[in-house]
Design an enzyme around this catalytic site. Structure first.
Site, PDB file in Angstrom:
ATOM      1  N   GLU A 209       0.850  -1.189   0.000  1.00 38.53           N
ATOM      2  CA  GLU A 209       0.000   0.000   0.000  1.00 38.53           C
ATOM      3  C   GLU A 209       0.887   1.241   0.000  1.00 38.53           C
ATOM      4  OE1 GLU A 209      -2.284  -0.772   3.544  1.00 38.53           O
ATOM      5  OE2 GLU A 209      -0.705  -0.074   4.871  1.00 38.53           O
ATOM      6  N   HIS A 248      -4.325   2.282   7.628  1.00 37.05           N
ATOM      7  CA  HIS A 248      -3.219   1.916   8.503  1.00 37.05           C
ATOM      8  C   HIS A 248      -2.409   3.135   8.909  1.00 37.05           C
ATOM      9  CE1 HIS A 248      -3.164  -2.440   6.810  1.00 37.05           C
ATOM     10  NE2 HIS A 248      -3.786  -2.404   7.969  1.00 37.05           N
TER      11      HIS A 248
END
Length: 294
Positions: A209, A248
Site C-alpha cells: 500500500e 493503517h
C-alpha cells in the site's frame, strides 16, 4: 515445507483470558492449531478453553515447550508482552494488537535486535499455513492448501487474494500478514525471502500500500536474486490524497516515491506482474503459473 508456522508449532496465547484472546484462541483450536496454553498475569494455575493458564511466558515455555506466541494484549501493555516473549525464547512472535504507540515499538525494535526471535506485526492478521496452523484472526475456511505464498500489509486483502487463488483451483502455502504500522517486525522483503526459499511455494502474491519503502526494497531484492519465482503485485491506495493516513498508521504518502503509481512502476521495473485492481489477483496468478508450467 511451510514458513513460520506449521502442524508442529506449539502456540501460546498472550492475553488468553480477555475477550479477543478467548474468541480467537477458540477459533484457532477449532481449526486444529496446536494451542498449548496461554498467559494472563494473575490467573496462572487456572484452566481456560481446556488449556493451562500461566502468569508468565517463561513459565509457560518451560512447561509446554511453546515456540510461537500470539499477542492479544491491549496496546498499553503489548510492547512489554513482545519483549517478555523474546526473553523467554519464543521463536515467532505474532502481534495482533492495533494502536501500539510508535515510541513503544521503537523500544521493542531495538530490544529484539539481538534476540533469536522473529516478530510479525503488530496490527496484523497473523500467519496461516492452511490445514496445519492458523495463528491469527483470519477466516480459516477461505484458505486451502496449495503452492501460492501471500505477503500482505492488509488483512482484508489477504483474505480476498486467498479466496481468488482458491477459486482458480489453486491454493496457499503460507499467508503472512505483516501489518500496516510504521514500525513492524518482519518486512515485506523478509517475508518474500522466506517464501522464495520455501520448496513448496511456486509463486508469490505481494500486496502493499502507499507509504514507506517496503515494497520497493522487496522488488529490488527479488530482481537482484534472479526473479526465481513469479511474483504478482498489487498496491492499495491509488486514490488516496497526499498527506492523509489511510486505514493503517503507516499508509501515508510522505514523498513522490510513496504513491501507488510510483510503487507500481518500481515493481514493474523489477519484473513483478502488477495488477491494477485486487479483483485481478486470482486470474493473474493462474495465468502466470500456467505460462510457467506450459
Amino acid at each position: 515445507m511451510s514458513v513460520l508456522v506449521n502442524k508442529d508449532s506449539k502456540i501460546l496465547v498472550q492475553g488468553f483470558t480477555g475477550s479477543e484472546g478467548t474468541f480467537h484462541a477458540e477459533q484457532m483450536i477449532e481449526y486444529g492449531t496446536n494451542v498449548v496454553g496461554g498467559v494472563t498475569p494473575g490467573k496462572g494455575g487456572q484452566s481456560h478453553l481446556n488449556k493451562p493458564v500461566f502468569n508468565t511466558v517463561s513459565q509457560a515455555v518451560k512447561e509446554t515447550g511453546a515456540n510461537v506466541s500470539i499477542i492479544f494484549v491491549p496496546p498499553a501493555f503489548a510492547a512489554d508482552a513482545i519483549m517478555e516473549a523474546a526473553d523467554a525464547g519464543i521463536e515467532v512472535i505474532i502481534t495482533i494488537t492495533e494502536g501500539i504507540p510508535v515510541a513503544d515499538m521503537i523500544k521493542v525494535s531495538n530490544y529484539i535486535k539481538n534476540k533469536s526471535c522473529r516478530l510479525v506485526g503488530p496490527n496484523c492478521p497473523g500467519v496461516i499455513t492452511p490445514g496445519e496452523a492458523k495463528v491469527g484472526i483470519m477466516p480459516g475456511f477461505v484458505f486451502k492448501k496449495g503452492k501460492v505464498g501471500i505477503v500482505s500489509k492488509s488483512g482484508t486483502l489477504t483474505y480476498e487474494a486467498a479466496d481468488q487463488v482458491v477459486k482458480q483451483g489453486l491454493g496457499i502455502s503460507t499467508a503472512i500478514g505483516i501489518g500496516g504500522d510504521p514500525i513492524i517486525g518482519t518486512t515485506t522483503k523478509q517475508a518474500v525471502e522466506l517464501l522464495m526459499n520455501d520448496d513448496e511455494t511456486e509463486c508469490i502474491v505481494m500486496i502493499g500500500e502507499i507509504g514507506g519503502q517496503l515494497e520497493a526494497d522487496a522488488a529490488q531484492w527479488i530482481k537482484a536474486n534472479g526473479n526465481r519465482k513469479p511474483v504478482i503485485g498489487f498496491i492499495a491506495g491509488e486514490t488516496a490524497p497526499a498527506g492523509r493516513t489511510m486505514g493503517h498508521a503507516g499508509a501515508i504518502v510522505g514523498g513522490s516515491e510513496d504513491t501507488a503509481q510510483a510503487k507500481k512502476a518500481i515493481l514493474r521495473e523489477n519484473g513483478i506482474h502488477v495488477v491494477d485492481s485486487p479483483a485481478e489477483i486470482g486470474k493473474k496468478v493462474a495465468e502466470v503459473l500456467n505460462s510457467v508450467n506450459a
